[in-house]
Design an enzyme around this catalytic site. Structure first.
Site, PDB file in Angstrom:
ATOM      1  N   ARG A  38      66.126  14.238 -55.354  1.00  0.00           N
ATOM      2  CA  ARG A  38      65.861  14.842 -54.038  1.00  0.00           C
ATOM      3  C   ARG A  38      65.793  13.801 -52.924  1.00  0.00           C
ATOM      4  O   ARG A  38      66.136  14.087 -51.768  1.00  0.00           O
ATOM      5  CB  ARG A  38      64.549  15.641 -54.094  1.00  0.00           C
ATOM      6  CG  ARG A  38      64.246  16.452 -52.819  1.00  0.00           C
ATOM      7  CD  ARG A  38      63.013  17.320 -53.032  1.00  0.00           C
ATOM      8  NE  ARG A  38      62.764  18.213 -51.899  1.00  0.00           N
ATOM      9  CZ  ARG A  38      61.744  18.099 -51.046  1.00  0.00           C
ATOM     10  NH1 ARG A  38      60.868  17.109 -51.204  1.00  0.00           N
ATOM     11  NH2 ARG A  38      61.580  18.949 -50.053  1.00  0.00           N
ATOM     12  N   ILE A  64      64.887  20.950 -45.272  1.00  0.00           N
ATOM     13  CA  ILE A  64      65.081  21.013 -46.718  1.00  0.00           C
ATOM     14  C   ILE A  64      63.844  21.703 -47.267  1.00  0.00           C
ATOM     15  O   ILE A  64      62.718  21.292 -46.995  1.00  0.00           O
ATOM     16  CB  ILE A  64      65.280  19.608 -47.329  1.00  0.00           C
ATOM     17  CG1 ILE A  64      65.454  19.693 -48.859  1.00  0.00           C
ATOM     18  CG2 ILE A  64      64.165  18.651 -46.971  1.00  0.00           C
ATOM     19  CD1 ILE A  64      65.842  18.349 -49.494  1.00  0.00           C
ATOM     20  N   SER A  65      64.044  22.787 -48.002  1.00  0.00           N
ATOM     21  CA  SER A  65      62.915  23.581 -48.493  1.00  0.00           C
ATOM     22  C   SER A  65      62.060  22.774 -49.462  1.00  0.00           C
ATOM     23  O   SER A  65      62.541  21.857 -50.126  1.00  0.00           O
ATOM     24  CB  SER A  65      63.425  24.839 -49.198  1.00  0.00           C
ATOM     25  OG  SER A  65      64.027  25.718 -48.288  1.00  0.00           O
ATOM     26  N   GLN A  66      60.787  23.154 -49.545  1.00  0.00           N
ATOM     27  CA  GLN A  66      59.915  22.481 -50.499  1.00  0.00           C
ATOM     28  C   GLN A  66      60.374  22.837 -51.913  1.00  0.00           C
ATOM     29  O   GLN A  66      60.908  23.919 -52.163  1.00  0.00           O
ATOM     30  CB  GLN A  66      58.471  22.867 -50.256  1.00  0.00           C
ATOM     31  CG  GLN A  66      58.124  24.328 -50.443  1.00  0.00           C
ATOM     32  CD  GLN A  66      56.754  24.630 -49.868  1.00  0.00           C
ATOM     33  OE1 GLN A  66      56.616  24.896 -48.675  1.00  0.00           O
ATOM     34  NE2 GLN A  66      55.745  24.589 -50.713  1.00  0.00           N
ATOM     35  N   PRO A  67      60.193  21.928 -52.865  1.00  0.00           N
ATOM     36  CA  PRO A  67      60.688  22.154 -54.227  1.00  0.00           C
ATOM     37  C   PRO A  67      60.196  23.442 -54.869  1.00  0.00           C
ATOM     38  O   PRO A  67      60.944  24.087 -55.600  1.00  0.00           O
ATOM     39  CB  PRO A  67      60.182  20.922 -54.980  1.00  0.00           C
ATOM     40  CG  PRO A  67      60.130  19.853 -53.935  1.00  0.00           C
ATOM     41  CD  PRO A  67      59.669  20.556 -52.688  1.00  0.00           C
TER      42      PRO A  67
END
Length: 215
Positions: A38, A64-67
């Site tokens: 990431r 970028i979305s959180q995991p």
């Protein structure tokens, strides 16, 4: 050479443990999260925070979305190796890479040319040969390539995109955040040519899904 060190891999292992503790139960999804570096998808100023479960800006007004969000959406999609999947909103390419690790054939649309160009370099560099990128309007989908086994929308749609529903195979699912300021994570399954089943999975917050292409 890809800069993915033992330290990065250790941080990913810790992240996977955290996601498992937050209820991500699909081992296939967790393996995919563990496999994707990431930190390579983030602006250099955020790299030290890459394996925290938080979102970051990536330019062009996007994030970028959180995991945990990536894992949650991927799990809801229920993809199987070899399936043909549409992603609406390539963004940084991180979600696309996670899907790529699931062994699918992915077609991904991005409306921001700046992000599209970055992903056209990054994803092949990382070896994702089964991810096909398109600059276009996500609301239109890819009718010439449809139907798809699954469709993932990674931006908040004020209402369910009708044209995308029609690009689902019978039995296929679409996962989309629906709403304006706060969305509801929604999964829609196509039962037959005319009928769809809808499930809701709680509140979420995404950048808005927009029409057109931003050159």
């Amino acid at each position: 050479m890809i800069n993915d060190t033992f330290r990065h891999k250790g941080l990913r292992s810790r992240l996977v443990d955290e996601l498992r503790g937050k209820g991500v139960g699909s081992e296939a999804v967790l393996r995919a999260i563990h496999a994707v570096p990431r930190h390579l998808f983030l602006d250099s100023s955020f790299v030290k925070m890459a394996y925290k479960d938080i979102a970051f800006p990536i330019g062009a007004g996007q994030t970028i979305s959180q995991p945990s969000t990536v894992a949650r959406q991927t799990q809801l999609l229920e993809v199987l190796p070899g399936q043909k999947v549409l992603e609406v909103g390539t963004g940084s390419g991180y979600q696309a890479a996670v899907l790529g690790e699931m062994g699918i054939e992915l077609y991904s649309i991005e409306r921001q040319s700046e992000l599209y160009k970055k992903c056209c370099q990054m994803l092949p560099y990382l070896g994702y040969s089964k991810i096909h990128l398109f600059l276009g309007d996500g609301y239109e989908g890819l009718p010439d390539i449809a139907p798809f086994d699954a469709i993932l929308v990674t931006a908040g749609a004020e209402e369910i995109p009708a044209k995308l529903l029609l690009q689902l195979k019978v039995g296929g699912v679409m996962v989309v955040p629906v709403g304006s300021k706060i969305q509801i994570m929604t999964r829609i399954r196509r039962l037959n040519e005319e009928e769809f089943e809808q499930e809701e999975f709680g509140e979420c917050a995404f950048v808005p899904m927009l029409n057109g292409i931003n050159q």
